[in-house]
Write a protein that holds these residues in place. Structure first.
Motif, PDB file in Angstrom:
ATOM      1  N   HIS A   1      34.990 -11.276   4.296  1.00 39.69           N
ATOM      2  CA  HIS A   1      35.181 -10.828   2.864  1.00 39.69           C
ATOM      3  C   HIS A   1      34.111 -10.075   2.493  1.00 39.69           C
ATOM      4  CE1 HIS A   1      36.375  -9.823  -1.157  1.00 39.69           C
ATOM      5  NE2 HIS A   1      35.154 -10.671  -1.506  1.00 39.69           N
ATOM      6  N   SER A   2      34.201  -8.997   1.952  1.00 40.37           N
ATOM      7  CA  SER A   2      32.937  -8.214   1.294  1.00 40.37           C
ATOM      8  C   SER A   2      33.247  -7.437   0.241  1.00 40.37           C
ATOM      9  CB  SER A   2      32.448  -7.336   2.467  1.00 40.37           C
ATOM     10  OG  SER A   2      31.342  -6.567   1.941  1.00 40.37           O
ATOM     11  N   THR A   3      32.844  -7.873  -0.941  1.00 39.78           N
ATOM     12  CA  THR A   3      32.937  -7.270  -2.333  1.00 39.78           C
ATOM     13  C   THR A   3      32.209  -6.001  -2.555  1.00 39.78           C
ATOM     14  OG1 THR A   3      33.473  -9.320  -3.254  1.00 39.78           O
ATOM     15  CG2 THR A   3      32.981  -7.677  -4.892  1.00 39.78           C
ATOM     16  N   THR A   4      31.028  -5.950  -1.966  1.00 37.41           N
ATOM     17  CA  THR A   4      29.943  -4.640  -2.275  1.00 37.41           C
ATOM     18  C   THR A   4      29.520  -4.128  -0.954  1.00 37.41           C
ATOM     19  OG1 THR A   4      27.930  -5.827  -2.481  1.00 37.41           O
ATOM     20  CG2 THR A   4      29.241  -5.601  -4.531  1.00 37.41           C
TER      21      THR A   4
ATOM     22  N   TYR B   1      29.184 -15.716  -3.894  1.00 40.14           N
ATOM     23  CA  TYR B   1      29.389 -15.348  -5.280  1.00 40.14           C
ATOM     24  C   TYR B   1      29.441 -16.680  -6.103  1.00 40.14           C
ATOM     25  CZ  TYR B   1      30.046 -10.576  -3.858  1.00 40.14           C
ATOM     26  OH  TYR B   1      29.643  -9.459  -3.584  1.00 40.14           O
TER      27      TYR B   1
ATOM     28  N   TRP C   1      27.464 -19.519  -5.506  1.00 39.27           N
ATOM     29  CA  TRP C   1      27.102 -20.440  -4.362  1.00 39.27           C
ATOM     30  C   TRP C   1      28.530 -20.566  -3.475  1.00 39.27           C
ATOM     31  CZ3 TRP C   1      26.662 -24.335  -9.165  1.00 39.27           C
ATOM     32  CH2 TRP C   1      25.789 -23.924  -9.903  1.00 39.27           C
TER      33      TRP C   1
ATOM     34  N   THR D   1      26.320 -13.121   3.551  1.00 40.07           N
ATOM     35  CA  THR D   1      24.989 -12.499   2.736  1.00 40.07           C
ATOM     36  C   THR D   1      25.037 -12.887   1.667  1.00 40.07           C
ATOM     37  OG1 THR D   1      26.479 -10.508   2.272  1.00 40.07           O
ATOM     38  CG2 THR D   1      25.684 -10.400   4.379  1.00 40.07           C
TER      39      THR D   1
ATOM     40  N   GLU E   1      21.271 -21.438  -2.491  1.00 36.43           N
ATOM     41  CA  GLU E   1      22.610 -21.408  -3.206  1.00 36.43           C
ATOM     42  C   GLU E   1      23.572 -20.520  -2.355  1.00 36.43           C
ATOM     43  OE1 GLU E   1      22.152 -18.136  -6.144  1.00 36.43           O
ATOM     44  OE2 GLU E   1      19.949 -18.215  -5.694  1.00 36.43           O
TER      45      GLU E   1
ATOM     46  N   GLU F   1      21.016  -7.373  -0.867  1.00 35.72           N
ATOM     47  CA  GLU F   1      20.770  -6.946  -2.215  1.00 35.72           C
ATOM     48  C   GLU F   1      22.109  -6.829  -3.012  1.00 35.72           C
ATOM     49  OE1 GLU F   1      19.962  -2.819  -3.400  1.00 35.72           O
ATOM     50  OE2 GLU F   1      20.501  -2.269  -1.615  1.00 35.72           O
TER      51      GLU F   1
ATOM     52  N   TYR G   1      22.455  -6.258 -12.204  1.00 34.30           N
ATOM     53  CA  TYR G   1      21.903  -7.375 -11.556  1.00 34.30           C
ATOM     54  C   TYR G   1      20.721  -6.658 -10.924  1.00 34.30           C
ATOM     55  CZ  TYR G   1      25.954 -10.116 -12.490  1.00 34.30           C
ATOM     56  OH  TYR G   1      26.931 -10.765 -12.757  1.00 34.30           O
TER      57      TYR G   1
HETATM   58  C1  FMN Z   1      28.311 -11.355  -9.484  1.00 30.26           C
HETATM   59  C2  FMN Z   1      27.291 -11.748  -8.278  1.00 30.26           C
HETATM   60  C3  FMN Z   1      27.288 -13.007  -8.181  1.00 30.26           C
HETATM   61  C4  FMN Z   1      26.521 -13.371  -7.126  1.00 30.26           C
HETATM   62  N1  FMN Z   1      26.159 -14.652  -6.651  1.00 30.26           N
HETATM   63  C5  FMN Z   1      25.538 -15.172  -5.893  1.00 30.26           C
HETATM   64  C6  FMN Z   1      24.858 -16.593  -5.616  1.00 30.26           C
HETATM   65  O1  FMN Z   1      25.381 -17.483  -6.312  1.00 30.26           O
HETATM   66  N2  FMN Z   1      23.984 -16.921  -4.727  1.00 30.26           N
HETATM   67  C7  FMN Z   1      23.612 -15.879  -3.872  1.00 30.26           C
HETATM   68  O2  FMN Z   1      22.585 -16.164  -3.065  1.00 30.26           O
HETATM   69  N3  FMN Z   1      23.863 -14.519  -3.923  1.00 30.26           N
HETATM   70  C8  FMN Z   1      24.735 -14.265  -4.859  1.00 30.26           C
HETATM   71  N4  FMN Z   1      25.198 -12.736  -5.297  1.00 30.26           N
HETATM   72  C9  FMN Z   1      24.459 -11.842  -4.415  1.00 30.26           C
HETATM   73  C10 FMN Z   1      25.388 -11.186  -2.961  1.00 30.26           C
HETATM   74  O3  FMN Z   1      25.840 -12.632  -2.518  1.00 30.26           O
HETATM   75  C11 FMN Z   1      24.947 -10.573  -2.061  1.00 30.26           C
HETATM   76  O4  FMN Z   1      24.458  -9.281  -2.701  1.00 30.26           O
HETATM   77  C12 FMN Z   1      25.975 -10.350  -1.018  1.00 30.26           C
HETATM   78  O5  FMN Z   1      25.114  -9.727   0.002  1.00 30.26           O
HETATM   79  C13 FMN Z   1      26.870  -9.593  -1.334  1.00 30.26           C
HETATM   80  O6  FMN Z   1      27.788  -9.519  -0.305  1.00 30.26           O
HETATM   81  P1  FMN Z   1      29.259  -8.501   0.057  1.00 30.26           P
HETATM   82  O7  FMN Z   1      28.563  -7.105  -0.641  1.00 30.26           O
HETATM   83  O8  FMN Z   1      29.683  -8.483   1.078  1.00 30.26           O
HETATM   84  O9  FMN Z   1      30.084  -9.017  -1.064  1.00 30.26           O
HETATM   85  C14 FMN Z   1      25.848 -12.406  -6.231  1.00 30.26           C
HETATM   86  C15 FMN Z   1      25.929 -11.013  -6.394  1.00 30.26           C
HETATM   87  C16 FMN Z   1      26.875 -10.906  -7.661  1.00 30.26           C
HETATM   88  C17 FMN Z   1      27.337  -9.241  -7.911  1.00 30.26           C
END
Ligand code: FMN
Length: 178
Positions: free
Chosen positions: A8-11, A58, A60, A100, A110, A138, A144
């Protein structure tokens, strides 16, 4: 060897890692099913020799779609009698869990719960978790941005970068040799 990559990847960060894994597996001559988790996804996890499973972190934990998928499929395997006490090992079945994460507040600590959460599905199924990969990613949302420059991990702008992805590809090669 039959390989599954479930993610799964949100961003987009974990998607880049997932694509790197897919490419490295194919270059080694193995088939890989690459599947983004979704609401109705059904996957036969017991038909694969090797499973990669990954998500962004997200709060943790893995992203919500991954949590929902794991919750649903865990129940399916409990009902089917495939998750039983003591979790007997299934010979030759392996899983690699990856995430990631941004780690702005407490660094890798975390991200650990997210990886452990995902890994427990496979452990419960008797599939050995042979490795856990923590890849820095990132924070993309503008609000953020400071987390990407002044967090616990320093400036993580542009991560995962080419170096991070090369390291992932090399680890895929190493682990599939085992
Ligand atoms: C709303 C939000 C909450 C996040 N919470 C955490 C967290 O609790 N711990 C952490 O290490 N990174 C956190 N991150 C950073 C994301 O885990 C990181 O950018 C990750 O690479 C996103 O992966 P994705 O793009 O595949 O979804 C958070 C990012 C966002 C936008």
């Amino acid at each position: 060897m039959k390989v599954l990559n479930l993610y799964h990847s949100t961003t987009g960060n974990t998607a880049r890692v997932a694509e790197t894994i897919n490419k490295a597996v194919r270059e080694l001559g193995h088939e890989i099913d690459a599947v983004k988790v979704s609401k109705d996804l059904e996957a036969d996890l017991l038909s694969y020799d090797v499973i990669f499973a990954g998500s962004g972190v997200y709060q943790w934990l893995p992203g919500k779609p991954m949590i929902e998928f794991i919750t649903r499929i865990r129940k399916h395997y409990v009902d089917a009698g495939e998750i039983i006490p003591c979790a007997p090992r299934r010979k030759g079945r392996k899983a690699i869990i990856y995430c990631t994460y941004g780690g702005a507040h407490t660094g890798v600590n975390e991200a650990i719960p997210a990886v452990k959460f995902m890994g427990q599905l496979f452990d419960h199924l008797g599939i050995e978790v042979v490795d856990e990969w923590y890849v820095v990613g990132e924070y993309h949302p503008e609000k953020y941005r400071a987390f990407s420059t002044t967090g616990r991990l320093g400036d993580i702008t542009g991560r995962p970068n080419e170096h991070d992805l090369r390291e992932v590809a090399e680890k895929v090669t190493g682990i599939l040799r085992v």
